[in-house]
Design an enzyme around this catalytic site. Structure first.
Site, PDB file in Angstrom:
ATOM      1  N   PRO A  88       0.803  -1.208   0.193  1.00 18.46           N
ATOM      2  CA  PRO A  88      -0.057   0.037  -0.005  1.00 18.46           C
ATOM      3  C   PRO A  88       0.943   1.238  -0.022  1.00 18.46           C
ATOM      4  CG  PRO A  88      -0.680  -1.512   1.756  1.00 18.46           C
ATOM      5  CD  PRO A  88       0.671  -1.967   1.406  1.00 18.46           C
ATOM      6  N   GLU A 115       2.815  -9.190   8.821  1.00 16.88           N
ATOM      7  CA  GLU A 115       2.802  -7.832   8.837  1.00 16.88           C
ATOM      8  C   GLU A 115       3.764  -6.946   7.990  1.00 16.88           C
ATOM      9  OE1 GLU A 115       0.829  -6.348  11.159  1.00 16.88           O
ATOM     10  OE2 GLU A 115       0.192  -8.444  11.285  1.00 16.88           O
ATOM     11  N   ARG A 153      -3.814  -7.649 -20.910  1.00 16.27           N
ATOM     12  CA  ARG A 153      -4.821  -7.256 -22.166  1.00 16.27           C
ATOM     13  C   ARG A 153      -4.236  -6.107 -23.016  1.00 16.27           C
ATOM     14  NH1 ARG A 153      -7.490  -3.154 -20.958  1.00 16.27           N
ATOM     15  NH2 ARG A 153      -9.426  -3.685 -22.214  1.00 16.27           N
ATOM     16  N   ASP A 168     -10.384   1.935 -25.207  1.00 13.47           N
ATOM     17  CA  ASP A 168     -10.680   1.604 -23.586  1.00 13.47           C
ATOM     18  C   ASP A 168     -10.995   2.771 -22.957  1.00 13.47           C
ATOM     19  OD1 ASP A 168     -10.608  -1.210 -23.653  1.00 13.47           O
ATOM     20  OD2 ASP A 168      -8.507  -0.990 -22.742  1.00 13.47           O
TER      21      ASP A 168
HETATM   22  N1  4GY Z   1      -2.951  -2.254  -1.389  1.00  5.61           N
HETATM   23  N2  4GY Z   1      -1.407  -2.628  -3.239  1.00  5.61           N
HETATM   24  C1  4GY Z   1      -1.415  -4.094  -1.378  1.00  5.61           C
HETATM   25  C2  4GY Z   1      -1.442  -4.655   0.007  1.00  5.61           C
HETATM   26  C3  4GY Z   1      -0.487  -6.448   1.469  1.00  5.61           C
HETATM   27  C4  4GY Z   1       1.732  -7.225   4.498  1.00  5.61           C
HETATM   28  C5  4GY Z   1       2.671  -6.122   2.851  1.00  5.61           C
HETATM   29  C6  4GY Z   1      -2.024  -3.097  -1.888  1.00  5.61           C
HETATM   30  O1  4GY Z   1      -0.676  -3.664  -3.358  1.00  5.61           O
HETATM   31  N3  4GY Z   1      -0.485  -4.616  -2.530  1.00  5.61           N
HETATM   32  O2  4GY Z   1      -2.339  -4.340   0.778  1.00  5.61           O
HETATM   33  N4  4GY Z   1      -0.598  -5.717   0.076  1.00  5.61           N
HETATM   34  C7  4GY Z   1       0.492  -6.236   2.410  1.00  5.61           C
HETATM   35  C8  4GY Z   1       0.095  -7.252   3.473  1.00  5.61           C
HETATM   36  C9  4GY Z   1       2.761  -7.280   3.864  1.00  5.61           C
HETATM   37  C10 4GY Z   1       1.901  -6.179   1.653  1.00  5.61           C
END
Ligand code: 4GY
Length: 262
Positions: A88, A115, A153, A168
């Protein structure tokens, strides 16, 4: 194009490979997807891939050794690859990034769990961090699948109509026009007359104008930094004139004059 996915759950990728465009891309040998099991690089009787966090706290952290070995082995096998961590914290994936990725020969996706992964992996073995949105998944696998799907795609020679991705949503920075198919009347709703006219120029104009309207109403931010061509500018000017006419009528009569004092 080769996608390599480093994960503790390689089986999660089977359904992606067995359906639709991704399957077709694999059959046509335009893409390959290979899942690398981190556990295969883990030592000891239990082949542990996680451990307790230094400093305490709840949850587990992905151990650096097996993950580093898995990444290094993949990077050695795919020397032109770019290694992307799904997190994230990364820059948010969009159609522009999909277009950027489709020009790469090989992508290695690193999928974290628990984690997170040991920070020393991020600093040395990762080229880029990408997120599929501002939410937290339980692992990077679904994010990797989302990106593989969106990039596949765009690979030339997989989708039927070669130019169909060019039309698209987003590919030209606008939301796509509405689509209709048979029957002509569905639950009392008609297909727009122009689409039945056979006038291809009129149809193109209608599609462009409805794309612009939909973008303006649903995602106006897309219009802010976009270069418009002359057709598009004509349509925007036409709207401007209509809006000016409406305002003019109001100002001649004065605000609230037309509402009959309601
Ligand atoms: N949002 N976009 C995501 C995610 C999970 C713990 C690091 C996201 O790409 N990946 O939420 N990944 C976490 C879980 C370790 C990644």
């Amino acid at each position: 194009m080769n996608f390599i996915v480093i994960t503790i759950f390689p089986e999660m990728f089977a359904p992606l490979l067995e359906h639709g465009i991704v399957r077709k891309g694999i059959q046509k040998e335009k893409i390959s997807v290979q899942a690398v099991n981190i556990r295969d690089f883990a030592e000891g009787r239990h082949k542990m891939t996680d451990d307790r966090p230094y400093g305490g706290g709840c949850g587990m952290v992905m151990k650096p050794e097996p993950l580093a070995k898995a990444i290094k082995a993949s990077q050695k096998r795919f020397p032109f690859s770019k290694t992307i961590l799904l997190t994230p914290q990364g820059r948010v994936f969009n159609q522009g990034l999909a277009q950027e990725f489709v020009s790469l020969k090989e992508i290695i996706f690193v999928c974290g769990r628990y984690e997170g992964i040991d920070e020393r992996i991020c600093s040395n073995l990762i080229d880029d961090e990408v997120s599929i949105g501002d939410f937290v998944l339980t692992g990077g696998e679904l994010a990797a699948m989302v990106i593989i799907d969106a990039v596949t795609r765009l690979v030339p020679g997989i989708l039927g109509g070669e130019d169909s991705t060019e039309k698209d949503s987003f590919s030209d920075g606008l939301i796509e026009h509405a689509h209709f198919t048979r029957p002509r009347v569905f639950e009392g709703m008609n297909v727009p007359e122009v689409l039945l006219s056979g006038d291809h120029k009129e149809i193109e104009n209608w599609r462009l104008e409805t794309s612009l309207i939909r973008t303006f109403l649903k995602k106006p931010d897309l219009l802010e930094n976009r270069a418009f061509n002359s057709n598009e500018l004509e349509i925007l000017k036409k709207w401007c004139k209509s809006v000016e006419k409406i305002i003019h009528t109001q100002s001649v009569s004065g605000p609230d004059a037309l509402s009959g004092g309601q």
